[in-house]
Design an enzyme around this catalytic site. Structure first.
Site, mmCIF file in Angstrom:
data_model
loop_
_atom_site.group_PDB
_atom_site.id
_atom_site.type_symbol
_atom_site.label_atom_id
_atom_site.label_comp_id
_atom_site.label_asym_id
_atom_site.label_seq_id
_atom_site.Cartn_x
_atom_site.Cartn_y
_atom_site.Cartn_z
ATOM 1 N N THR A 89 0.952 -1.316 0.073
ATOM 2 C CA THR A 89 0.010 0.012 0.047
ATOM 3 C C THR A 89 0.943 1.149 -0.023
ATOM 4 O OG1 THR A 89 -1.696 -1.326 1.232
ATOM 5 C CG2 THR A 89 -1.811 1.199 1.172
ATOM 6 N N LYS A 164 -7.145 1.965 -2.931
ATOM 7 C CA LYS A 164 -6.915 1.328 -1.535
ATOM 8 C C LYS A 164 -6.901 2.419 -0.382
ATOM 9 C CE LYS A 164 -5.062 -1.086 1.577
ATOM 10 N NZ LYS A 164 -4.736 -2.260 2.120
ATOM 11 N N LYS A 232 0.643 5.600 8.065
ATOM 12 C CA LYS A 232 1.384 5.764 6.726
ATOM 13 C C LYS A 232 0.595 6.092 5.774
ATOM 14 C CE LYS A 232 2.575 2.321 4.544
ATOM 15 N NZ LYS A 232 1.850 1.317 3.740
#
Ligand code: NAP
Length: 280
Positions: A89, A164, A232
């Site tokens: 990701t 995502k 993150k």
């Protein structure tokens, strides 16, 4: 078709085991070499050696910079006509940068992040959102089907990662809702196992409650998705929201909460460690 896997972390390990079961995996590389020990396929000491030996390179590592440093490492040795599929990701920008670098080597790049947690990786039941060339995806689809129950082509390179990001914003809200609700339930002196059982079966039921509810109320936050990794992701989502001139208060609040937990030393715990802040 030879397939190599780079990154045997919490997600990559389960994915690689499923590729072995399906008969696709021919090569592995992991920065910490010890993690390759269980595999009988070729284990390479360098990612560039793996890339030279396969037709499809799968990547599942932590962050943007990790993906870009791997692309820089393999671009000199990878064979023209190969396909690189990044299941980490990261940002859509990183996906586009990787695609530009590899296109110069006649290599296709797909961004193919996944959702479904370590359980999904282990059981081959991930949801995969893919950006990039549709023909490259069709070529690789049988390999990806060994890891994912649902594979959706979203559009150009970067659109998998953008999708995502949507998932990660939703995860933040679900984490906030489930941890807050379970702390509230404990304050009512309810039998927590029964709360989880019955609420999971109704309209508020969800994957996170079902898979993390029981461990969270016991104060166990070991397995799953590291809080620092979700942090993150949410930083990427915040930057995208600024560009779109959107306000996302739930995401902002989760970033602040995670920053506090990371400062307290809980960054490697599962994201359900948010419960630490809720239970008072
Ligand atoms: P993890 O357990 O921390 O594993 C990270 C992997 O990346 C390890 O194999 C690590 O190697 C490797 N790595 C990190 N930096 C590297 C570098 N610079 N060069 C080469 N290898 C490097 O993380 P994870 O949970 O598997 O997550 C991997 C990716 O999937 C992340 O982008 C995460 O956001 C995403 N994701 C995770 C979940 C989840 O539930 N865990 C779900 C969906 C998506 P070492 O073994 O040497 O450390």
């Amino acid at each position: 078709m030879k397939v190599g896997m780079i990154g045997l972390g919490a997600m990559g390990l389960g994915m690689a085991r499923n590729l072995v079961k399906a008969g696709f995996l021919t090569a592995v590389y992991n920065r910490t070499a010890l993690k390759t020990a269980e595999f009988t396929v070729s284990a390479y000491a360098l990612p560039e050696a793996l890339a030279a030996a396969v037709d499809i390179v799968l990547i599942c590592v932590s962050k943007d910079q990790d993906v870009l440093s791997l692309i820089a490492a393999i671009e000199g040795s990878i064979k023209p006509g190969s396909i690189v599929i990044d299941m980490s990701t990261v940002s859509s920008d990183t996906a586009r940068k990787a695609a530009v670098i590899l296109a110069k080597k006649q290599v296709a790049f797909l961004d193919a992040p996944v959702s479904g947690g370590v359980e999904g990786a282990k059981n081959g039941m991930l949801a995969m959102m893919v950006g990039g060339d549709a023909q490259a995806l069709e070529k690789a689809r049988p390999v990806l089907e060994a890891m994912a129950k649902r594979i959706v082509h979203m559009g150009d390179v970067g659109s998998g990662q953008a999708t995502k990001a949507v998932n990660q914003v939703m995860c933040a809200g679900i984490n906030q809702a489930v941890t807050e609700a379970l702390a509230f339930a404990q304050a009512q002196d309810l039998e927590m196992d029964k709360v989880i059982e019955v609420v999971s079966s109704g309209a508020s039921g969800n994957w996170f409650l079902e898979h993390r509810g029981a461990t969270m109320i016991k104060g166990s936050f070991e397995s799953g998705f590291k809080l620092a990794l979700h942090y993150k992701d949410l930083k990427i989502c915040q930057a995208m929201a600024v560009e779109a001139d959107l306000s996302m208060p739930l995401t902002d609040m989760t970033v602040i909460d995670y920053a506090q937990l990371m400062a307290e030393g809980y960054g490697d715990e599962d994201i359900s460690a948010l419960y630490r802040l809720k239970k008072g």
